[in-house]
Scaffold this motif. Structure first.
Motif, PDB file in Angstrom:
ATOM      1  N   ARG A 402      13.396 -20.483  -3.497  1.00 15.20           N
ATOM      2  CA  ARG A 402      12.507 -20.050  -4.579  1.00 15.20           C
ATOM      3  C   ARG A 402      11.078 -19.930  -4.094  1.00 15.20           C
ATOM      4  N   LEU A 403      10.661 -20.883  -3.260  1.00 11.55           N
ATOM      5  CA  LEU A 403       9.298 -20.788  -2.735  1.00 11.55           C
ATOM      6  C   LEU A 403       9.143 -19.565  -1.849  1.00 11.55           C
ATOM      7  N   ASP A 404      10.180 -19.264  -1.035  1.00 12.72           N
ATOM      8  CA  ASP A 404      10.114 -18.044  -0.210  1.00 12.72           C
ATOM      9  C   ASP A 404      10.030 -16.797  -1.079  1.00 12.72           C
ATOM     10  N   GLU A 405      10.808 -16.798  -2.181  1.00  5.38           N
ATOM     11  CA  GLU A 405      10.744 -15.637  -3.097  1.00  5.38           C
ATOM     12  C   GLU A 405       9.366 -15.518  -3.727  1.00  5.38           C
ATOM     13  N   ALA A 406       8.762 -16.670  -4.078  1.00  2.00           N
ATOM     14  CA  ALA A 406       7.412 -16.618  -4.653  1.00  2.00           C
ATOM     15  C   ALA A 406       6.425 -16.049  -3.650  1.00  2.00           C
ATOM     16  N   LEU A 407       6.574 -16.456  -2.365  1.00  6.11           N
ATOM     17  CA  LEU A 407       5.694 -15.904  -1.325  1.00  6.11           C
ATOM     18  C   LEU A 407       5.895 -14.397  -1.199  1.00  6.11           C
ATOM     19  N   ALA A 408       7.194 -13.953  -1.248  1.00  6.74           N
ATOM     20  CA  ALA A 408       7.470 -12.510  -1.142  1.00  6.74           C
ATOM     21  C   ALA A 408       6.902 -11.762  -2.345  1.00  6.74           C
ATOM     22  N   THR A 409       7.016 -12.386  -3.533  1.00  6.63           N
ATOM     23  CA  THR A 409       6.471 -11.738  -4.731  1.00  6.63           C
ATOM     24  C   THR A 409       4.958 -11.575  -4.622  1.00  6.63           C
ATOM     25  N   ILE A 410       4.307 -12.626  -4.108  1.00 10.24           N
ATOM     26  CA  ILE A 410       2.847 -12.537  -3.925  1.00 10.24           C
ATOM     27  C   ILE A 410       2.516 -11.421  -2.934  1.00 10.24           C
ATOM     28  N   ASP A 411       3.301 -11.338  -1.840  1.00 12.00           N
ATOM     29  CA  ASP A 411       3.043 -10.299  -0.838  1.00 12.00           C
ATOM     30  C   ASP A 411       3.259  -8.916  -1.436  1.00 12.00           C
ATOM     31  N   ASP A 412       4.362  -8.763  -2.249  1.00  8.63           N
ATOM     32  CA  ASP A 412       4.623  -7.447  -2.856  1.00  8.63           C
ATOM     33  C   ASP A 412       3.522  -7.061  -3.822  1.00  8.63           C
ATOM     34  N   GLU A 413       3.119  -8.029  -4.667  1.00  7.91           N
ATOM     35  CA  GLU A 413       2.058  -7.718  -5.633  1.00  7.91           C
ATOM     36  C   GLU A 413       0.767  -7.347  -4.915  1.00  7.91           C
ATOM     37  N   ARG A 414       0.462  -8.110  -3.861  1.00  8.71           N
ATOM     38  CA  ARG A 414      -0.776  -7.815  -3.120  1.00  8.71           C
ATOM     39  C   ARG A 414      -0.714  -6.426  -2.491  1.00  8.71           C
ATOM     40  N   THR A 415       0.490  -6.063  -1.940  1.00  7.13           N
ATOM     41  CA  THR A 415       0.637  -4.729  -1.335  1.00  7.13           C
ATOM     42  C   THR A 415       0.471  -3.633  -2.392  1.00  7.13           C
ATOM     43  N   GLN A 416       1.094  -3.856  -3.573  1.00  9.04           N
ATOM     44  CA  GLN A 416       0.966  -2.858  -4.641  1.00  9.04           C
ATOM     45  C   GLN A 416      -0.479  -2.713  -5.097  1.00  9.04           C
ATOM     46  N   LEU A 417      -1.154  -3.850  -5.204  1.00  5.08           N
ATOM     47  CA  LEU A 417      -2.547  -3.776  -5.659  1.00  5.08           C
ATOM     48  C   LEU A 417      -3.416  -3.055  -4.640  1.00  5.08           C
ATOM     49  N   VAL A 418      -3.148  -3.326  -3.366  1.00  2.00           N
ATOM     50  CA  VAL A 418      -3.936  -2.635  -2.322  1.00  2.00           C
ATOM     51  C   VAL A 418      -3.655  -1.132  -2.368  1.00  2.00           C
ATOM     52  N   THR A 419      -2.348  -0.783  -2.546  1.00  2.00           N
ATOM     53  CA  THR A 419      -1.988   0.649  -2.625  1.00  2.00           C
ATOM     54  C   THR A 419      -2.640   1.306  -3.831  1.00  2.00           C
ATOM     55  N   GLU A 420      -2.591   0.598  -4.993  1.00  2.00           N
ATOM     56  CA  GLU A 420      -3.216   1.163  -6.191  1.00  2.00           C
ATOM     57  C   GLU A 420      -4.705   1.347  -5.979  1.00  2.00           C
ATOM     58  N   LEU A 421      -5.349   0.362  -5.319  1.00  2.00           N
ATOM     59  CA  LEU A 421      -6.786   0.470  -5.073  1.00  2.00           C
ATOM     60  C   LEU A 421      -7.091   1.640  -4.154  1.00  2.00           C
ATOM     61  N   ASP A 422      -6.233   1.861  -3.148  1.00  2.00           N
ATOM     62  CA  ASP A 422      -6.443   2.996  -2.241  1.00  2.00           C
ATOM     63  C   ASP A 422      -6.263   4.339  -2.951  1.00  2.00           C
ATOM     64  N   GLY A 423      -5.400   4.412  -4.027  1.00  2.00           N
ATOM     65  CA  GLY A 423      -5.147   5.682  -4.710  1.00  2.00           C
ATOM     66  C   GLY A 423      -6.138   6.007  -5.801  1.00  2.00           C
ATOM     67  N   ILE A 424      -7.046   5.086  -6.115  1.00  2.00           N
ATOM     68  CA  ILE A 424      -8.004   5.345  -7.210  1.00  2.00           C
ATOM     69  C   ILE A 424      -8.927   6.524  -6.912  1.00  2.00           C
ATOM     70  N   PRO A 425      -9.438   6.703  -5.686  1.00  2.16           N
ATOM     71  CA  PRO A 425     -10.310   7.877  -5.446  1.00  2.16           C
ATOM     72  C   PRO A 425      -9.609   9.203  -5.756  1.00  2.16           C
ATOM     73  N   ALA A 426      -8.300   9.333  -5.399  1.00  2.00           N
ATOM     74  CA  ALA A 426      -7.589  10.589  -5.691  1.00  2.00           C
ATOM     75  C   ALA A 426      -7.429  10.785  -7.198  1.00  2.00           C
ATOM     76  N   LYS A 427      -7.107   9.699  -7.923  1.00  2.00           N
ATOM     77  CA  LYS A 427      -6.986   9.806  -9.382  1.00  2.00           C
ATOM     78  C   LYS A 427      -8.300  10.219 -10.014  1.00  2.00           C
ATOM     79  N   LYS A 428      -9.378   9.665  -9.479  1.00  2.00           N
ATOM     80  CA  LYS A 428     -10.688  10.034 -10.009  1.00  2.00           C
ATOM     81  C   LYS A 428     -10.947  11.521  -9.791  1.00  2.00           C
ATOM     82  N   GLY A 429     -10.519  12.052  -8.628  1.00  2.00           N
ATOM     83  CA  GLY A 429     -10.709  13.481  -8.384  1.00  2.00           C
ATOM     84  C   GLY A 429      -9.902  14.337  -9.348  1.00  2.00           C
TER      85      GLY A 429
END
Length: 1006
Positions: A402-429
């Motif tokens: 369960r702790l490993d899954e929590a670590l993976a969930t944190i990593d996935d969420e962080r990756t998604q947030l970074v990806t979303e942050l990188d895509g904001i300039p295109a959405k703004k355009g």
């Protein structure tokens, strides 16, 4: 019409924006359009045609692929044309239909075609007048300005020499198709259609009159029972027919009396023969039955013996079934024991115990099994606490997972947030682009509302038409049914009258009274009155049929009036709606409404888009904060995973020492429990099997003693004697039936009447029946012949008046049809029209003659006075239409010959002359409007130098009149002769247009 500027964007081979200034390049009145094959010369002409008409010449318009394959992603194909017509300058901007990538997600969406017409001042600045944004309104405006359709424009402004070369060599029918597309001849076709319609109406009236005569003749021939209708005068024919039918009635009456007497005699003879034949048949059947019964006596004795044995074996049957049931139970118990042995053997450690057992069972077997069960049970109890610690190890593993899954969930969420942050300039355009589009849509709303209002007015006129049309179809169907019902009512009335006339003798005889004179012959004595059938047709039946026929006639007339009223209403509605279907109007209204809704939707989203842009910027700040928070949480979870991993390793070492050869402690305990259960089960099945075997052996001995007591030699002999209850019952019934049949057969043979009939010759019933059938057939034939003759005579008499009335209506109809048929044939180019020219062809021939005169003036110049066109209105070969012949007169020889005999260069000159002549005539038809800009396609390469000089002289005359002539050619010499040029350059990234003006070399002096 004069062209000023053309702007092409992402259209065809042109990837970027290309602008052509015709005012500059055509200042000299003549310019050359040249370039490599496939560079896009023809696309420039297509762009002009598309700007004006929304279509391009030929088959290229079918593909609808106008967006350039070289254009950048998101580019919009567009053509902009500025031109002047009749002193009015305008700009048309058109976007073709094309596929663009979706703004969100994969795939593409189809953008609809758009167009805008803007009125300009002569200097090109915005002018006064209502600008147009509906494609249909722009099409009507362009047609009104130019005075010609798109096909006419393609033919007379974009002069395709290849097409006119085909026109020179074409047949009259092929020339007629092109000329009809260029000259308005619909009104003459309407005259032809009017005469054809009048002819059809007269023909329909004549057909109805003839059909009426044929119907009456058909009824007469049907009533008379003949097939041939009259070859000559129908009036003489019906008189002869009436005389023939009267004689036929008299002959049929005499024949009917003779056949009735013969039938009565034959029927009496048949009754006696049938009684004699029935007695002879009974005697033969009884003899045959008695013989068969005597032959089967031995078989019945055997059946009786078998029946006696079956009755004695009846008590043995139930006991034998019990033995089979006991044997099956013993077999099942032994099988269950063997399965229990196999179950113990397959378990690890159980095979040795199973192999030590014996069958039949011995006393020591039970002791050995009980000892093994006790040993396995005690060892399993000692492993219970260690199994509980195994569960603790599993829990630790689950916690670490369960702790490993929590670590993976944190990593996935962080990756998604970074990806979303990188895509904001295109959405703004994209939001910025949508805001720009919404602002542009706001400017189009007013024009779209005006177009929708106009469409709704047109739709109101067309809305009622489908309902009226459907009502007309229903009324026409009702008219057909009413007509059919009327005809059926008339046929029923005629049939009832025929039946009443046929039974009139019985009706009159029914009214006779003794001592009263007959209404027909006056006699007071009535020796043999005709019988009156209860089902005969009465006067009341006939009157009801007359009333029914009148009601059907009234319904038919009402249906006809309803159809006429609906036809007038449908014609009125069709005119009010302009001939356009409600479906087309609704489609246009839907499209316009959708465009307005789309524009309003874009405008309505403007505030939301701006708000979304602010929210997007706030989302970027929130994402940065959440990413930092997740990094801190991950460090704490990694520390907990390390501590739990150490604790799990120590516990696993203790459990491995206790599991022995098994995979784990739990598995070892489960194996020991399974061994104990399998051994206990085997102990129980062994006792059950021993008891079942003993019971089977005891019952078998009892069954053998029971068979001996019943008198059977053995158990097998008793089993063979057993029979089913149905067999015993059937056998008893069969023996009893045989005895009864023997008694009945003997009683028939003892009857004295039957014995007397059997001693006489065989009765011939078939011969007597044949005599009766022949007499009956003769009687029925005589009855039918008499009835048919009477009906035929009465029917012909009643239909003679209808035939005379129908013949009186036929004459005027034949005379009117003959007149209209002659006129319509002549107008359509048939019949007495020796030139085979229809009215429309005659008008087109006059236009072609004008074209030939105008073209000949230019052809004589180009050919140095040698050639000119000759129009021919002679009929074609093998009766084909005439009036559209076009030949060439050769002044060198004085011979008129076919245009197909010209050489390649001569064909080009003739085609160019014909194209220019046709352009002059078409523009004259369009109101004399001057076409200030012309384009001439390829063909100059077939000319020699002198001929090219003559052709250029004709083109100089064109530009001397103020026209601008564009020549499309690959010929190098044309570049030397024409200083103003448009060069289309082909590259790997798309084509480009370059304009240039080169000074021509001066002619050498002397």
């Amino acid at each position: 019409m004069r062209l000023h500027t053309l702007r092409i964007e992402a259209f065809g081979p042109f990837a970027d924006v290309e602008t052509i200034d015709f005012d500059s390049v055509g200042a000299d009145g003549l310019f050359l359009l040249h370039g490599q094959t496939g560079a896009g010369k023809t696309t420039i002409l297509d762009a002009i045609a598309f700007a004006l008409y929304g279509a391009v010449p030929g088959a290229r318009t079918e593909s609808k692929r106008f967006l350039s394959d070289h254009a950048r992603e998101g580019a919009i194909p567009r053509v902009t044309l500025e031109a002047s017509v009749k002193g009015r300058r305008f700009r048309i901007v058109r976007n073709p239909e094309y596929d663009r990538p979706k703004k969100r997600g994969d795939g593409s969406v189809k953008e609809k075609a758009k167009a805008v017409l803007t009125w300009l001042e002569p200097d090109g600045t915005p002018g006064r007048g209502e600008n147009l944004a509906r494609i249909e309104e722009i099409a009507d405006t362009v047609r009104d300005l130019l005075g010609m359709s798109k096909d006419q424009f393609f033919q007379v402004v974009l002069l395709p020499q290849g097409e006119f070369a085909k026109f020179l060599r074409a047949s009259n029918e092929e020339r007629e198709k092109l000329l009809e597309s260029l000259f308005e001849t619909k009104r003459f076709g309407s005259v032809e259609a009017w005469f054809a319609d009048r002819r059809k109406e007269a023909e329909a009236r004549l057909d109805r009159a003839r059909q009426c005569v044929d119907v009456v003749l058909g009824k007469i021939t049907h009533a008379a029972g003949i097939e041939d209708e009259p070859d000559g005068n129908p009036r003489d024919w019906i008189e002869q027919l009436r005389d023939f039918l009267c004689q036929r009635v008299k002959t049929a009456a005499a024949s009917l009396d003779q056949t009735a007497t013969a039938f009565d005699q034959a029927q009496h003879r048949l009754d006696g023969v049938r009684v004699h034949a029935e007695r002879q048949l009974r005697f033969r059947d009884a003899e045959s039955a008695l013989s068969k019964l005597t032959a089967g006596e031995a078989l019945r004795r055997d059946l009786a013996t078998e029946l006696h044995r079956a009755r004695r074996a009846k008590p043995f049957e139930t006991a034998d079934r019990d033995l089979m049931r006991f044997q099956q139970a013993a077999d099942d118990a032994v099988l269950e024991m063997k399965l229990a042995v196999d179950e113990l053997t397959v378990l690890n450690g159980g095979a040795a115990v199973a192999e030590a057992l014996s069958w039949p069972a011995q006393a020591c077997d039970d002791t050995n099994l009980q000892e093994a069960v006790t040993s396995w049970t005690e060892e399993s109890g000692g492993l219970t606490k260690l199994c509980e610690r195994a569960d603790e190890a599993d829990r630790l593993e689950r916690d670490i997972s369960r702790l490993d899954e929590a670590l993976a969930t944190i990593d996935d969420e962080r990756t998604q947030l970074v990806t979303e942050l990188d895509g904001i300039p295109a959405k703004k355009g994209r939001l910025d682009q949508d805001i720009d589009e919404a602002v542009a849509a706001e400017a189009r709303i007013e024009g779209l509302r005006t177009g929708i209002h106009q469409l709704k007015k047109t739709r109101s006129a067309a809305h009622e038409l489908p309902g009226v049309s459907e009502a007309l179809i229903d009324a026409q169907d009702a008219l057909i049914r009413a007509r059919s019902n009327h005809l059926e009512s008339r046929e029923r009335l005629v049939a009832l009258r025929e039946l009443r006339i046929a039974g009139m003798a019985g009706e009159l005889a029914n009214r006779l009274e003794a001592g009263e004179p007959c209404a027909v012959c006056g006699s007071e004595i009535h020796p043999k009155p005709a019988p009156f059938a209860p089902t005969a047709v009465t006067q009341e039946d006939e009157q009801r049929a007359v009333d029914s026929e009148q009601l059907a006639a009234d319904a038919f007339e009402a249906a006809r009036v309803a159809v006429a009223d609906l036809e007038k209403r449908a014609e009125l509605l069709g005119g009010e709606s302009g001939g356009r279907s409600l479906r087309d109007i609704d489609a246009e209204l839907t499209e316009a409404t959708a465009s307005l809704a789309e524009a309003q939707r874009c405008v309505g989203q403007l505030g939301g888009l701006r708000s979304a842009r602010e929210k997007l910027l706030g989302r970027a700040r929130a994402l940065e904060e959440r990413i930092s928070e997740l990094s801190s949480k991950r460090a704490g979870l990694e520390e907990r995973v390390d501590g739990l991993t150490t604790q799990l390793a120590e516990l696993r070492a203790t459990l491995d020492a206790a599991r022995g050869e098994d995979t784990d402690v739990v598995s070892r305990k489960a194996r020991l429990d399974a061994l104990a259960r399998a051994a206990s089960h085997l102990h129980g099945t062994r006792g059950k099997a021993a008891a079942a075997v003993l019971r089977t052996e005891e019952h078998h001995a009892y069954l053998q003693s029971l068979a001996r007591e019943a008198g059977f030699q053995s158990l097998t002999d008793a089993r063979n004697a057993v029979r089913t209850v149905p067999w015993i019952a059937d056998t008893e019934a069969a023996l009893e039936d045989a005895r009864d049949r023997k008694v009945r057969a003997q009683a028939v043979l003892d009857d004295p009447l039957v014995r007397d009939a059997a001693n006489q010759p065989t009765a011939n019933v078939e011969a007597a029946e044949t005599d009766v059938a022949e007499a009956r057939a003769a009687l029925e034939s005589a009855v039918r012949e008499h009835a048919q003759a009477q009906r035929a005579n009465d029917g012909v008499i009643s239909l003679a008046g209808d035939l005379e009335s129908a013949l009186e209506d036929l004459g005027p109809a034949e005379e009117r049809y003959a007149q209209l048929s002659l006129l319509s044939e002549v107008i359509a180019g048939r019949g007495q029209n020796t030139r085979r020219m229809s009215l429309r062809s005659y008008v087109l021939a006059a236009r072609l003659e004008e074209v030939a005169v105008a073209a000949s003036a230019r052809l004589r110049i180009m050919s140095g006075g040698r050639y000119e066109f000759i129009h021919s209105d002679a009929a074609g070969p093998r009766g084909l239409r005439g009036g559209l012949g076009l030949d060439i007169r050769d002044d060198y020889t004085g011979v008129v010959r076919s245009a197909k005999t010209l050489s390649g260069g001569e064909t080009f000159m003739a085609s160019l002359s014909l194209a220019l002549g046709l352009a002059d005539v078409v523009t004259s038809e369009a109101g004399g409007m001057m076409l200030d800009t012309l384009f001439i396609d390829e063909g100059f390469g077939t000319l020699d130098s002198d001929t090219l000089d003559a052709v250029m002289g004709v083109l100089d005359e064109l530009r001397a009149g103020g026209r601008v002539v564009g020549i499309v050619s690959h010929v190098d010499e044309m570049r030397q002769r024409i200083p103003c040029r448009l060069h289309v350059v082909k590259t790997r990234t798309g084509s480009h247009v370059r304009s240039s003006v080169t000074a021509l070399p001066e002619a050498p002096v002397g």
